[in-house]
Write an enzyme that holds these catalytic residues in place. Structure first.
Site, short mmCIF file in Angstrom:
data_model
loop_
_atom_site.label_atom_id
_atom_site.label_comp_id
_atom_site.label_asym_id
_atom_site.label_seq_id
_atom_site.Cartn_x
_atom_site.Cartn_y
_atom_site.Cartn_z
N SER A 90 -10.45 -0.50 6.78
CA SER A 90 -10.17 -0.02 5.38
C SER A 90 -8.94 -0.81 5.07
O SER A 90 -8.82 -1.27 3.63
CB SER A 90 -8.79 0.93 5.72
N SER B 275 -10.05 2.27 2.66
CA SER B 275 -8.89 3.14 1.47
C SER B 275 -7.73 2.05 0.86
O SER B 275 -7.65 2.55 0.27
CB SER B 275 -8.81 3.93 2.63
N LYS C 166 0.85 -1.03 0.31
CA LYS C 166 0.06 0.23 0.28
C LYS C 166 0.32 1.62 -0.35
O LYS C 166 1.69 1.54 0.58
CB LYS C 166 -0.80 -0.31 1.57
#
Lengths: 495, 493
Positions: B183, B159, B79
């Site tokens: 998330s 997210s 990420k």
């Protein structure tokens, strides 16, 4: 915040005369003292003074993304130590908060400080004023916080540069209660605080390097009346300037009030060149710092055992030392004050006094050594005469080897040339003559040459001093004055 | 050769050890999948082929020497909020333009130390603020799942949308993700993948771009419960550089897989039956309960009375911390700078251009709730709510509950642009924020498909530092529900 309590009785000697009568100044101080530590409060970067710009900057200090603060335990210990030195309450649990504001030399966009729960609570500082008055100034709190970096506005025509060497350096903010009533007390407070910090070794107190700075809160009122609206004079960097800033600010406020005006609560700057304060920002322009507990840091907790251990290791502080000098050595409060003002001074004194007549040692240290150092603009650490040499001179006096007068000459020689005092006395024939045979010859000669005066002396014993002086002179100061005096008395026929 | 990207981490690990193929071959398979599939999905915003090939080569040498480490040669997506040395690290924000850190986050370093291979950086909502991956400066991420018989693009959740999409589409073996309010779990649920948010303090936050410091936790998204167990073992560590990380032993989580859950007490919180939640979600939950009962668990209804306050309190605490955490992006030292006539104008220009709307919204909310006169009413009260939420969970554990079963999300994946009202979007976190507020671990396991053929997830919430139980129970659900894959690979060129 605790309630403001007036702990002082108005003292007319400190009042300022205005057109409408007397005014009293009320002063509170916030001192920022840089913690003596190798590394910064939340990073491992060095705290050394005078490095090239941005050389002492870690990823944390530069607030790089994803960086986290880690508390430096040495700084915590220093704060506890300082709290103990201020006879203050030590909070076993305290909390770091973020104080949010934007400034280029504040990389995180917030300063990590302590807002609601500081590490140290209420304490006290005793002041011994020159007048002999004893003043107690309350300490409201001491908390740990990060210093900011430095913006340099004079390096480029249109841009400012930023130096982050100081960014993240540990500061102790020491907040007094509004217990100070005149500029002299404010100066004495700062001086005393600096002395305590230096004794403890928790801050070097070097105001010229920015290691200690004061924010001074000043208000005026009719004597004993309600506290007035205060102005805060920011970042004053010398004790002398603190005095000047207070005097100026008090008169400015009195002027406004006497003209029927009101004081605006504001932050002001002291211009040391013009000797005046001027407005920096008003209350309306004050930041909303949006304090909240820093979620990157757990509450700061330690045990009472650690505090007790540190209390046991605390060095003797100026107040206790002074009391001991007066009680054990019979020094006057005045002499004791001079000695305890700096740790290096009393260290020097104690080395000289060790195993010797402390009162005599104090005289030689204060009058001869410190007097001379002052005159030559030197400090104790660079004294040409060491505590060991001075101690030997005192030993020679006490043993009767030299007289007090010769000792002054010896001091001069050691000061300028150095060397072992005993050896110098030996080599240069400075020994005091206590051999009664040798003295008798001189005494007899003087008496024989002054028979008339000897007769008069029988009636006026005070004249004995003149004879002693003559003998001493003839012996080039080497005769033992006590022996001379005894012999003269016997020969003249006084007791 | 079979498609190596179909393998789970556990399978790949065994086959690498058996020399069925090399780490280089495995990595090349994934790089090929990214090459052909990423254009359609936009899951990766930076592909690090050179680094991946070099790491794979090193892994092959380790395997040859018989020194294989736990994740030797396993290709992962990272990420974008993890600092990766010398590589794109922007939390998908414009304001960090060009930022390549000189440091490696603790979590990615742990993974690399265990032999993992980095394929690239994954798309995400800007600063992890979003539930649909529509707030990224680098564009929307597309979910590999589509409603039956349609070609409408769907969001992967957020997210960690890039992480979830890439895992679901086999563009990596697994991915790192992060979870502040859901998330990890919400995108896992929306993409038929497994994701765990461990206990707060289980993984170091050092080197992760901060959103809300007291809530952020690192965690994996993978295709199976076992893969999550393998990854978390490597990611978790106490770290002297993060004093909120906790020094608790990291068990071998794989040991929990396959253990019986007979006699375990599973709590079903009555407050999670919420109005307006589709019947399918309710039915899925009942299905999950039935599976666990069948496996011998005792099902008990429990009460978590402060649940309804969790979401509003979260949307005070998280923006408050974010407003302060994002203050460092000021154009002075790194990233974007938009000049101005003076410093204040430079700040304004930089932050106006550098932050997207959602980030600005949260910075403003956060600034407001911390302001003088509002702090007590909002921030302080929200912190009190947080304490009560934590107590709710503590009471459940005290009553002997081993884990709690809930739905992960109120609905399945939706189309980009479908939810425009921020508050409706925030509702996506309604079942997940409680775990963040309480600091307890939560895991999402795919459990079924909705009427449109889209995956739905069930959530397990566990005791602090008891992730092992979540893997144990999670695998029971996985076994019962089976695994879920998009019906067709439409994204590869």
């Amino acid at each position: 915040m605790t309630l403001l309590v007036d702990t002082r009785t108005p003292d007319p000697k400190k009042f300022i005369k205005g057109a409408t009568g007397d005014w009293e100044i009320v002063i509170g101080m916030e001192v920022h003292a840089q913690v003596t530590s190798e590394a910064k409060l939340f990073s491992g970067a060095s705290t050394s003074f005078g490095s090239d710009p941005n050389n002492n900057v870690s990823l944390v200090d530069a607030a790089m993304p994803g960086m986290l603060p880690v508390i430096n335990e040495e700084c915590v210990r220093q704060a506890i130590k300082t709290g103990l030195g201020l006879k203050a309450e030590i909070n076993l649990k305290s909390v770091f908060d973020r104080k949010n504001y934007f400034y280029p030399d504040l990389p995180q966009g917030y300063q990590i400080s302590q807002f609601k729960q500081p590490i140290v609570g209420e304490g006290i500082i005793h002041l011994d004023m020159k007048s002999g008055e004893q003043v107690e100034v309350g300490v409201e709190r001491l908390h740990l916080e990060q210093d900011a970096g430095k913006s340099l506005h004079d390096q480029h025509p249109t841009m400012s540069f930023v130096d982050l060497n100081r960014s993240g350096v540990a500061l102790m903010e020491i907040v007094s209660k509004p217990d100070i009533r005149c500029a002299d007390e404010a100066k004495a407070y700062l001086t005393k605080l600096r002395t305590i910090l230096r004794y403890l070794g928790t801050c070097d107190g070097n105001m010229d390097q920015g290691s200690m700075r004061a924010d001074v809160n000043v208000s005026v009122r009719k004597p004993g009346g309600e506290f007035g609206t205060r102005c805060e004079i920011k970042n004053v960097n010398s004790i002398r300037f603190v005095g000047q800033a207070i005097e100026y600010e008090a008169r400015r406020q009195i002027g406004i009030l006497e003209d029927g005006g009101e004081i605006d609560q504001e932050t002001r700057l002291f211009d040391s060149v013009k000797g005046e304060t001027r407005s920096m920002r008003s209350k309306e322009e004050a930041h909303d710092y949006r304090y909240f507990p820093d979620p990157d840091l757990l509450p700061l907790e330690f045990t009472q055992a650690l505090v007790d251990e540190m209390a046991a290791d605390l060095p003797e502080l100026p107040d206790e030392k002074k009391a001991r000098y007066i009680k054990d050595f019979g020094l006057t409060p005045y002499d004791a004050d001079i000695l305890v003002a700096e740790r290096v001074s009393c260290d020097f004194f104690e080395e000289v006094a060790k195993g010797r007549d402390a009162k005599l040692a104090a005289n030689w240290v204060i009058n001869d050594t410190f007097g001379r150092l002052n005159k030559e603009g030197l400090d104790v650490t660079s004294s040409p005469i060491s505590s060991e040499q001075l101690g030997k001179i005192i030993d020679l006096i006490k043993a009767g080897t030299i007289s007090g007068k010769i000792a002054k000459d010896l001091f001069e020689i050691v000061w300028t040339e150095g060397g072992d005092p005993a050896q110098i006395v030996e080599d240069r024939g400075m020994k005091q003559v206590t051999d009664l045979g040798a003295i008798e010859g001189i005494v007899d000669e003087i008496l024989a040459n002054n028979t008339d005066k000897a007769e008069q002396a029988k009636e006026k014993p005070g004249m004995l001093g003149w004879f002693v002086g003559q003998v001493m002179k003839a012996s080039k100061g080497k005769a033992n004055p006590q022996a001379v005096s005894d012999m003269l008395k016997a020969k003249i026929g006084l007791e | 050769m079979t498609d190596l990207t179909k393998l789970t981490i556990a399978e790949a690990r065994d086959k690498l050890a058996a020399r069925d193929f090399t780490a280089t071959e495995l990595t090349e398979s994934y790089l090929g999948a990214i090459e052909s599939g990423n254009e359609a999905l936009n899951a990766y915003i930076a592909v690090t082929g050179d680094i991946a090939r070099e790491q794979a080569k090193a892994s092959d040498a380790k395997i040859a020497a018989g020194e294989a480490r736990p994740l030797e040669g396993i290709p992962l997506g990272i990420k974008d909020l993890y600092a990766t040395k010398g590589v794109h690290t922007q939390a998908c924000s414009h304001i960090l333009d060009g930022f390549k850190p000189e440091y490696e986050s603790t979590v990615t370093q742990n993974l690399f130390d265990d032999g993992a291979v980095m394929l690239g950086k994954l798309n995400m909502d800007e600063f992890a603020m979003g539930s649909s991956n529509e707030t990224s400066f680098y564009g929307d991420v597309v979910n590999p799942w589509r409603r039956n018989g349609t070609e409408t693009a769907l969001v992967p959740g957020g997210s960690s949308g890039g992480s979830a999409s890439a895992v679901a589409a086999h563009l990596c073996a697994a991915a790192t993700a992060s979870d502040t309010g859901g998330s990890i779990r919400q995108p896992a649920a929306l993409t038929g993948t497994v994701g765990i948010k461990p206990t707060y303090g289980r993984c170091s936050r050092w080197g992760m771009v901060a959103f809300a410091s007291s809530l952020d936790q690192a965690g994996p998204i993978g295709r199976t419960v076992r893969d999550n167990a393998i990854l978390l073992k490597s990611m978790a560590s106490v770290d002297a550089k993060d004093t909120t990380s906790v020094d608790a032993p990291v068990p071998n989580y794989e040991d929990f897989i396959g253990k019986s859950i007979k006699g375990m007490k599973i709590g079903i919180p009555k407050e999670y039956h919420m109005d307006g939640i589709p019947e399918e979600i309710e039915a899925l939950w009942q299905q999950g309960i039935a599976w666990l009962k069948e496996a011998g668990a005792e099902i008990v209804e429990i009460s978590l009375p402060h649940t309804k306050y969790a979401l509003p309190a979260y949307y005070i605490v998280a923006p408050a911390e974010a407003s302060s955490n994002l203050a460092r992006y000021d154009g002075v030292r790194y990233g974007l700078r938009v000049p101005g006539n003076d410093i204040v104008e430079m700040y304004e220009n930089t932050r106006a251009a550098g932050f997207g709307d959602e980030v600005k919204r949260r910075v403003m909310i956060g600034t407001y709730v911390l302001s003088a006169g509002y702090y007590d009413a909002y921030y302080l009260k929200a912190q009190k709510v947080r304490t009560l939420i934590k107590q709710d969970f503590d009471n459940a554990w005290a009553d002997g509950v081993d884990a709690i079963l809930t739905p992960t999300t109120p609905d399945a994946a939706f189309a980009p642009g479908e939810i425009t009202d921020p508050v409706t979007m925030y509702m996506n976190d309604v079942f997940t924020v409680t775990a963040n507020m309480a600091g307890v671990p939560g895991m999402s396991i795919p459990a079924g498909l909705n009427k449109d053929g889209l995956p739905l997830g069930l959530q397990l919430i566990g005791k602090p530092f008891d992730e092992g139980t979540l893997f144990q129970v999670g695998e029971v659900i996985e076994q019962a529900a089976g695994r879920f894959e998009p019906s067709a690979n439409w994204w590869s060129k």
